[in-house]
Design a protein around this motif. Structure first.
Motif, PDB file in Angstrom:
ATOM      1  N   VAL A 138       0.887  -1.161   0.000  1.00 17.22           N
ATOM      2  CA  VAL A 138       0.000   0.000   0.000  1.00 17.22           C
ATOM      3  C   VAL A 138       0.922   1.207   0.000  1.00 17.22           C
ATOM      4  N   GLU A 139       0.931   1.947  -1.116  1.00 17.44           N
ATOM      5  CA  GLU A 139       1.967   2.948  -1.354  1.00 17.44           C
ATOM      6  C   GLU A 139       3.320   2.251  -1.206  1.00 17.44           C
ATOM      7  N   ARG A 140       4.168   2.658  -0.264  1.00 19.59           N
ATOM      8  CA  ARG A 140       5.496   2.030  -0.141  1.00 19.59           C
ATOM      9  C   ARG A 140       5.573   1.017   1.001  1.00 19.59           C
ATOM     10  N   ASP A 187      -6.883  11.761  -2.238  1.00 19.64           N
ATOM     11  CA  ASP A 187      -8.048  11.048  -2.743  1.00 19.64           C
ATOM     12  C   ASP A 187      -7.651   9.965  -3.745  1.00 19.64           C
ATOM     13  N   LYS A 188      -6.343   9.670  -3.807  1.00 19.53           N
ATOM     14  CA  LYS A 188      -5.834   8.585  -4.643  1.00 19.53           C
ATOM     15  C   LYS A 188      -4.787   7.803  -3.860  1.00 19.53           C
ATOM     16  N   VAL A 189      -4.807   6.482  -4.024  1.00 16.14           N
ATOM     17  CA  VAL A 189      -3.839   5.629  -3.329  1.00 16.14           C
ATOM     18  C   VAL A 189      -3.295   4.609  -4.322  1.00 16.14           C
ATOM     19  N   THR A 190      -1.987   4.432  -4.316  1.00 14.49           N
ATOM     20  CA  THR A 190      -1.338   3.487  -5.233  1.00 14.49           C
ATOM     21  C   THR A 190      -1.029   2.181  -4.516  1.00 14.49           C
ATOM     22  N   PHE A 200       2.991  -4.840 -10.799  1.00 12.74           N
ATOM     23  CA  PHE A 200       2.771  -3.498 -11.328  1.00 12.74           C
ATOM     24  C   PHE A 200       2.104  -2.632 -10.269  1.00 12.74           C
ATOM     25  N   GLU A 201       2.176  -1.324 -10.473  1.00 10.68           N
ATOM     26  CA  GLU A 201       1.524  -0.374  -9.580  1.00 10.68           C
ATOM     27  C   GLU A 201       0.213   0.087 -10.213  1.00 10.68           C
ATOM     28  N   TYR A 202      -0.794   0.265  -9.361  1.00 14.10           N
ATOM     29  CA  TYR A 202      -2.093   0.731  -9.860  1.00 14.10           C
ATOM     30  C   TYR A 202      -2.631   1.780  -8.890  1.00 14.10           C
ATOM     31  N   THR A 203      -3.000   2.939  -9.423  1.00 21.39           N
ATOM     32  CA  THR A 203      -3.499   4.028  -8.589  1.00 21.39           C
ATOM     33  C   THR A 203      -5.019   4.082  -8.660  1.00 21.39           C
ATOM     34  N   PHE A 204      -5.645   3.967  -7.502  1.00 19.85           N
ATOM     35  CA  PHE A 204      -7.101   4.001  -7.401  1.00 19.85           C
ATOM     36  C   PHE A 204      -7.567   5.361  -6.891  1.00 19.85           C
ATOM     37  N   PRO A 205      -8.621   5.911  -7.472  1.00 24.33           N
ATOM     38  CA  PRO A 205      -9.249   7.114  -6.909  1.00 24.33           C
ATOM     39  C   PRO A 205     -10.222   6.684  -5.820  1.00 24.33           C
ATOM     40  N   THR A 206     -10.718   7.610  -5.038  1.00 26.63           N
ATOM     41  CA  THR A 206     -11.721   7.276  -4.039  1.00 26.63           C
ATOM     42  C   THR A 206     -13.121   7.422  -4.620  1.00 26.63           C
ATOM     43  N   ILE A 207     -14.058   6.714  -4.023  1.00 31.36           N
ATOM     44  CA  ILE A 207     -15.469   6.814  -4.378  1.00 31.36           C
ATOM     45  C   ILE A 207     -16.262   6.967  -3.079  1.00 31.36           C
TER      46      ILE A 207
END
Length: 250
Positions: A138-140, A187-190, A200-207
């Protein structure tokens, strides 16, 4: 009498931590501190039976620590801190509701803890690439450390309770920031993911929390949501997740 008093406490907590929903003005630091002391007083006076898994002295020390920290905390950090205080009792139904800490949004994923790790069991269709992937970071922060970091916020009774109901706290940016999993609130977490041998890394926005499609912590597939589970055959225990609590079939 204990049952009545317990309901009173839960109602008090509900009103206390949803106060901003009804008021226009911001709650001041001193008001948060008053609320915390009120909670402490109520617990000692009316609910001493809560001190089964933690000593009163230890709990009071944490209350005092949070009380002193409040002037230097942001609102979401105070709410998460209060959730930690209540969760220290380790009773599943003694809690500050999940919606209080998740008020400002959640990631559009549903996580599930298997024997070999944490996986993305469900996602919104816009993030289909991440469906079924294993979460590595989660992030780093390594996933195991991230789980340990959010666990104090979760009103868990044991390890299985945390695996079943605690993973959702890992999808809340306000919790992740307050527990220092991520360095700043966003409001975004990678997430670092692994799928089919690829990392791979994936960045999600919040909902908004209300946009989640799940029940009993499993995704309910629809026009917006996908589940990694094959849906050609549904086992009985998953058959009526959002419809019935009790049913039987021959």
């Amino acid at each position: 009498m204990k049952t009545k008093s317990f309901i009173t406490l839960l109602l008090s907590i509900f009103l206390l931590f949803n106060f901003e929903s009804f008021a226009q003005e911001t709650i001041t630091d001193s008001q948060w501190q008053e609320d915390l002391k009120f909670l402490q007083k109520e617990v000692h006076n009316n609910f001493p039976f809560l001190f089964k898994k933690i000593k009163q002295e230890e709990w009071d020390a944490e209350v005092e620590k949070l009380h002193n920290q409040i002037p230097n905390l942001k609102e979401h950090e105070i709410k998460v801190g209060l959730s930690r205080i209540v969760s220290m009792f380790q009773y599943g139904h003694t809690q500050i509701t999940f919606g209080t800490v998740a008020k400002y949004g959640v990631l559009p994923v549903n996580l599930y803890h298997f024997k070999d790790g944490v996986y993305i069991e469900g996602v919104q269709k816009a993030h289909q690439k991440a469906l079924g992937a294993k979460v590595l970071k989660v992030e780093r922060m390594e996933i195991e450390k991230a789980l340990s970091a959010v666990r104090p916020v979760v009103p868990v009774e044991n390890d299985q309770y945390f695996k079943a109901y605690g993973l959702r706290f890992l999808t809340v940016p306000t919790v992740l920031h307050a527990q220092r999993v991520i360095p700043k609130l966003s409001d975004k977490v990678t997430l670092t993911l692994e799928k089919e041998g690829n990392v791979f890394e994936y960045t999600f926005p919040t909902i908004p929390l209300k946009d989640l499609s799940r029940d009993y912590n499993l995704t309910i597939p629809n026009d917006m949501w996908l589940s990694a589970r094959k849906n050609d055959k549904t086992p009985l225990y998953l058959k009526h997740l959002n419809e019935k609590f009790y049913y039987y079939e021959y």
